[in-house]
Enzyme design. Structure first.
Site, short mmCIF file in Angstrom:
data_model
loop_
_atom_site.label_atom_id
_atom_site.label_comp_id
_atom_site.label_asym_id
_atom_site.label_seq_id
_atom_site.Cartn_x
_atom_site.Cartn_y
_atom_site.Cartn_z
N ARG A 1 -10.83 0.47 -14.73
CA ARG A 1 -10.68 -1.00 -14.68
C ARG A 1 -12.02 -1.72 -14.87
NH1 ARG A 1 -5.99 0.60 -14.53
NH2 ARG A 1 -4.33 -0.27 -13.23
N SER B 1 -1.62 -5.57 -9.10
CA SER B 1 -2.41 -5.04 -7.99
C SER B 1 -3.51 -6.03 -7.61
CB SER B 1 -3.07 -3.71 -8.39
OG SER B 1 -2.09 -2.76 -8.72
N GLU C 1 -9.16 -6.56 -7.57
CA GLU C 1 -8.99 -6.42 -9.02
C GLU C 1 -8.74 -7.82 -9.62
OE1 GLU C 1 -6.37 -3.21 -10.70
OE2 GLU C 1 -5.41 -4.90 -11.70
N1 EPU Z 1 2.21 3.49 -1.76
C1 EPU Z 1 2.54 3.32 -0.45
N2 EPU Z 1 2.92 2.08 -0.02
C2 EPU Z 1 2.95 1.01 -0.84
C3 EPU Z 1 2.60 1.18 -2.19
C4 EPU Z 1 2.24 2.45 -2.63
O1 EPU Z 1 2.51 4.24 0.35
O2 EPU Z 1 3.29 -0.10 -0.38
C5 EPU Z 1 1.85 4.84 -2.24
C6 EPU Z 1 2.88 5.35 -3.23
O3 EPU Z 1 3.94 5.98 -2.56
C7 EPU Z 1 2.07 6.31 -4.08
C8 EPU Z 1 0.66 5.70 -4.06
O4 EPU Z 1 0.63 4.78 -2.97
O5 EPU Z 1 2.00 7.57 -3.47
C9 EPU Z 1 0.32 5.01 -5.38
O6 EPU Z 1 1.23 3.94 -5.62
P1 EPU Z 1 1.79 3.60 -7.08
O7 EPU Z 1 2.35 4.83 -7.72
O8 EPU Z 1 2.65 2.41 -6.97
O9 EPU Z 1 0.50 3.26 -7.94
P2 EPU Z 1 -0.72 2.34 -7.61
O10 EPU Z 1 -1.94 3.22 -7.55
O11 EPU Z 1 -0.47 1.45 -6.46
C10 EPU Z 1 -1.44 1.90 -10.09
C11 EPU Z 1 -2.01 0.70 -10.78
C12 EPU Z 1 -0.88 -0.20 -11.27
C13 EPU Z 1 0.03 0.57 -12.19
C14 EPU Z 1 0.58 1.80 -11.43
C15 EPU Z 1 1.42 2.70 -12.31
C16 EPU Z 1 -4.15 0.15 -9.73
C17 EPU Z 1 -4.87 -0.69 -8.74
N3 EPU Z 1 -2.83 -0.06 -9.84
O12 EPU Z 1 -0.78 1.42 -8.92
O13 EPU Z 1 -1.49 -1.22 -12.04
O14 EPU Z 1 1.11 -0.21 -12.65
O15 EPU Z 1 -0.54 2.60 -10.94
O16 EPU Z 1 0.63 3.41 -13.16
O17 EPU Z 1 -4.78 0.96 -10.41
C18 EPU Z 1 -2.40 -3.42 -11.89
O18 EPU Z 1 -3.48 -2.90 -12.19
O19 EPU Z 1 -2.27 -4.66 -11.71
C19 EPU Z 1 -1.26 -2.56 -11.73
C20 EPU Z 1 -0.07 -3.01 -11.32
#
Ligand code: EPU
Length: 305
Positions: free
Chosen positions: A175, A223, A293
């Site tokens: 990012r 995010s 972010e």
């Molecule tokens: N999780 C929780 N509780 C929550 C949310 C998530 O325990 O309320 C856990 C999930 O169960 C999972 C882990 O956290 O084990 C990661 O969550 P998720 O798969 O939703 O991915 P993320 O890391 O939160 C990232 C990107 C998103 C992108 C998704 C899918 C970042 C900051 N975010 O989210 O990007 O859509 O992966 O690839 O890198 C964005 O940048 O605006 C964005 C939405």
């Protein structure tokens, strides 16, 4: 020169629309915040060079899809620059696609299905313009712009200088790019592999389904925080008990704790306050200092620490 003088001078030189004291909220996905002194929708590289020549002492902000942006309730005392329709073009090249800076990533992903090209399916669920995505190295599902970009061109609105940069010159990290603050990405090329268009379409549909199931609908900026190394901001915020936390009309989503949903009565100040609380909660509970972010435009109150 006043904002009105600069707007008048711009109108003489540019083909795009120039507005004074114009609302920024509709240009963002949070849909909160005040007006900009001037908004210009550039329709050519000459329009962008005119901004560089004429902005004087006025600050400039570049606004893409507005899906990662919180505008202050007091607005922005400066010139907000957007790319207009003429930057929404694309061209099929020998090795992939050339895209204008204002092309929406979901639309670009659909094009790859139409042309039978694979490697850009991940972009289908990212509400960003291509230019904005190149700047911040947007990504999803373990893939990001840096993985597919070959080159991109930018115009520096501080100086008017045009440059074409190879992907290796972007200093890409998670990012993050090393583009200059006032660089507007006008176009670039992504390199993709040939594949069956229907298969590409099916993978895109699966990503979109994943998003509907795992991320909230409504007015958000995706995010709020970047993921810290080897962890997830959403998981940390969830563990800190932040789901459902509210400040005025802003609410931490029950679906995903790293999303703030702005209800119709939300203000930018509500969102700002809630972001501060989320950060403090994770600092206290897990000792991790989350880095936003979301980008901030205009004046916000100082926050301790
Ligand atoms: N999780 C929780 N509780 C929550 C949310 C998530 O325990 O309320 C856990 C999930 O169960 C999972 C882990 O956290 O084990 C990661 O969550 P998720 O798969 O939703 O991915 P993320 O890391 O939160 C990232 C990107 C998103 C992108 C998704 C899918 C970042 C900051 N975010 O989210 O990007 O859509 O992966 O690839 O890198 C964005 O940048 O605006 C964005 C939405």
């Amino acid at each position: 020169m006043t904002a009105r003088d600069i707007a008048d001078a711009l109108r003489v030189r540019v083909t795009g629309r120039v507005e004074v004291d114009a609302p920024l909220a509709p240009l963002t996905t949070f849909r909160v915040g005040g007006p900009a002194d001037v908004i210009i929708e550039a329709e050519s590289e000459d329009d962008l060079r005119a901004v560089a020549d004429l902005h004087g002492d006025m600050p400039i902000a570049i606004v893409g899809r507005g899906s990662n942006l919180l505008v202050s309730d007091d607005g922005f005392r400066g010139i907000a620059v957007r790319l207009g329709r003429s930057f929404r073009d694309h061209e099929r090249t020998d090795r992939g696609l050339q895209l204008g800076g204002a092309v929406q990533l979901p639309a670009a992903a659909r094009l790859t299905s139409r042309y039978g090209l694979t490697g850009f399916e991940f972009a289908a669920e990212i509400p960003a313009t291509f230019g904005g995505a190149v700047r911040m190295n947007a990504g999803a599902h373990g893939r990001c712009i840096a993985d597919v970009l070959s080159w991109a061109s930018a115009i520096d609105l501080a100086t008017g200088e045009s440059r074409t940069l190879d992907v290796d010159d972007f200093g890409y990290a998670y990012r993050h790019s090393e583009l200059r603050p006032m660089d507007v990405v006008t176009r670039g090329e992504i390199v993709l592999e040939d594949d069956d268009g229907k298969e590409v379409g099916r993978r895109i549909a699966a990503f979109l389904r994943w998003r509907r199931e795992n991320q909230p609908p409504g007015r958000s900026a995706g995010s709020v925080f970047k993921n810290p190394p080897d962890d997830s901001a959403g998981r940390l915020l969830d563990a800190a008990g932040m789901k459902g936390a509210r400040a005025g009309g802003a609410e931490v989503s029950e679906v995903h704790a790293n999303f703030i949903v702005a209800n119709p009565d939300a203000t930018a100040s509500d969102v700002w306050t809630l972001i501060g609380r989320m950060r403090s909660a994770v600092r206290e509970k897990a000792g991790v200092d989350l880095e936003p972010e979301v980008l901030f435009l205009g004046a916000f109150p100082e926050v301790e620490g």
